[in-house]
Design a protein around this motif. Structure first.
Motif, short mmCIF file in Angstrom:
data_model
loop_
_atom_site.label_atom_id
_atom_site.label_comp_id
_atom_site.label_asym_id
_atom_site.label_seq_id
_atom_site.Cartn_x
_atom_site.Cartn_y
_atom_site.Cartn_z
N ASN A 81 0.53 6.72 -1.24
CA ASN A 81 0.48 5.81 -2.39
C ASN A 81 0.97 6.43 -3.70
N LYS A 128 4.20 5.43 -5.67
CA LYS A 128 4.54 4.01 -5.81
C LYS A 128 4.52 3.59 -7.28
N HIS A 151 8.28 8.25 -1.44
CA HIS A 151 7.96 6.88 -0.98
C HIS A 151 7.16 6.19 -2.09
N GLN A 211 2.24 -3.35 -4.46
CA GLN A 211 1.72 -2.26 -5.30
C GLN A 211 2.58 -2.03 -6.54
N ASN A 238 12.11 -0.55 -0.05
CA ASN A 238 11.18 -0.69 1.07
C ASN A 238 10.99 -2.17 1.40
N GLU A 239 11.13 -2.49 2.68
CA GLU A 239 10.74 -3.83 3.19
C GLU A 239 11.50 -4.96 2.50
N GLN A 275 9.69 2.31 10.16
CA GLN A 275 8.29 2.68 9.92
C GLN A 275 7.53 2.93 11.22
N GLU A 294 6.65 6.06 9.45
CA GLU A 294 5.23 5.72 9.20
C GLU A 294 4.51 5.44 10.52
N TRP A 347 1.66 7.99 10.00
CA TRP A 347 1.14 7.40 8.76
C TRP A 347 -0.32 7.83 8.60
N TRP A 355 -4.97 3.40 7.48
CA TRP A 355 -5.01 2.14 6.75
C TRP A 355 -5.36 0.96 7.65
N PHE A 385 -6.88 -3.27 7.09
CA PHE A 385 -5.86 -4.33 7.05
C PHE A 385 -5.88 -5.22 8.29
#
Ligand code: G3I
Length: 349
Positions: free
Chosen positions: A76, A79, A112, A119, A160-161, A236, A267, A307, A315, A319
């Motif tokens: 994190n 970010k 990253h 975020q 990212n994404e 990822q 990840e 990850w 995580w 989630f």
């Protein structure tokens, strides 16, 4: 093949346990045998883990993080919400802590991430921006962060994404305001700020060939043709036992290589519906081995990053309620079948 490997992994695990260096003695065995990083280096690859600042007070955890891996990624700390909490006010303390730790352990760092829809700080998402305003904000963010970490990270997940599952562009604030060209701009700005760092696009559910990885393939092709500085694609690899193994992973890695790009599994975790059973943990071990073999089979697949390495800091449970047990070390930092399967896939005994 599958059964043979499982039997071998089981036998190796049993031997190690018998020798007193298996499950239950988390940190002990580190100095007695080669680490995952040592094994990966024999193939010219790195083997890494994500980590996060709050975890760094956990001594046994950081000991393994520092000894078993030769690469770390801040989960994190780099970010946007963490690094530019107010517009134009930069705070690199979390990322710096990870970089300092990596330096102390002679590990390399993946940066990253610079541009992501998630975020983001409130000042950015809480108002409307014109395209010229947002371009300026984006450029400043990217260049300030990349300059700060110049020479300290070897690669950046620049965007990212960026895509939806069907291969259309994700309607992020950047896409909606700036159009698809924000990706090429982000790569160019990052390259200006650090011409040596490897620049990646990174996403999940692009491990196998499919609409989303096809979108990256097309985009990468276009960017390369236009001379945009893109060096790699990060897959990822947040996998889940219940959704099946991405059988076309190796082919997919190979097609990106043929475009002249590096790839990395950035990840990795393999979650399951809880409770974890012996059968599920063995299947998970098999998948960890399979994805490692896929990476080793493709020259430009440069490394693998978990990850985080332990279920203690995953995580997943937060989630995906009811799911977990996704990593090669359990919540007590004991090695699971996946750990032994990784060793074997990397050619260790
Ligand atoms: O910082 C706050 C803290 O102040 C608060 O007390 C606490 C209470 O919930 O939350 C903390 O923020 C959490 C943050 O991680 C830092 O720990 C957020 O709730 C939590 O949602 C956030 O989760 C992160 C997630 O990205 C957000 O999408 C995970 O740690 C991080 O591992 C995960 O990583 C992403 C990659 O960046 C991109 N790919 C997918 C991957 C998994 O989601």
């Amino acid at each position: 093949m599958r059964t043979t490997r499982l039997r071998l992994v089981g036998a190796v695990a049993a031997l190690l346990v018998a020798a007193g260096i298996g499950a239950g003695t988390p940190a002990q065995a580190g100095h007695q045998q080669s680490t995952l990083a040592d094994l990966a280096q024999r193939h010219g690859r790195y083997f890494g883990s994500a980590t996060d600042n709050p975890e760094l007070v956990d001594g046994p955890y950081t000991a393994l993080l520092g000894s078993e891996f030769d690469q770390i990624t801040p989960g994190n700390g780099m970010k946007w919400y963490a690094t530019e909490p107010q517009q134009g006010v930069f705070d690199f303390s979390e990322g710096d802590e990870i970089v300092d730790l990596a330096r102390a352990n002679r590990q390399k760092v993946r940066g990253h991430t610079l541009v992501w829809h998630s975020q983001l700080p409130g000042w950015l998402t809480g108002r409307e921006w014109t395209a010229p305003e947002l371009r300026a904000v984006l450029k400043k963010h990217i260049q300030t962060e990349v300059r700060h970490y110049r020479g300290k990270v070897f690669a950046w997940d620049v965007v990212n994404e960026a895509f939806n599952e069907d291969g259309t562009y994700r309607e992020s604030i950047f896409y909606k305001t700036l159009g698809p060209g924000y990706i090429a701009d982000a790569l160019r700005w990052a390259h200006q700020a650090d011409p040596r760092v490897k620049l990646y696009l990174n996403d999940y559910n692009i491990e196998g060939v499919g609409p989303k990885s096809d979108a990256y393939y097309r985009l990468a092709n276009e960017l390369k043709a236009a001379g945009v500085p893109l060096h790699g694609i990060g897959l990822q690899a947040h996998l889940a036992l219940q959704y099946g193994y991405p059988a076309t992973l190796e082919d997919n890695l190979r097609r990106f290589s043929r475009l002249g790009l590096d790839t990395a599994l950035t990840e990795v975790d393999i979650r399951m519906q809880l409770p974890a059973t012996e059968e599920k943990l063995d299947r998970q071990a098999e998948w960890y081995a399979d994805l490692t073999e896929a990476c080793l089979a493709v020259r430009r697949c440069v490394g693998i990053t978990l990850w985080d390495y332990t279920d203690k800091y995953s995580w997943i449970p937060a989630f995906f309620p009811g799911e977990g047990a996704a990593l090669p070390w359990d919540e007590e930092l004991r090695r699971k079948p996946a750990y032994f399967a990784l060793r074997e896939a990397l050619g260790g005994r």
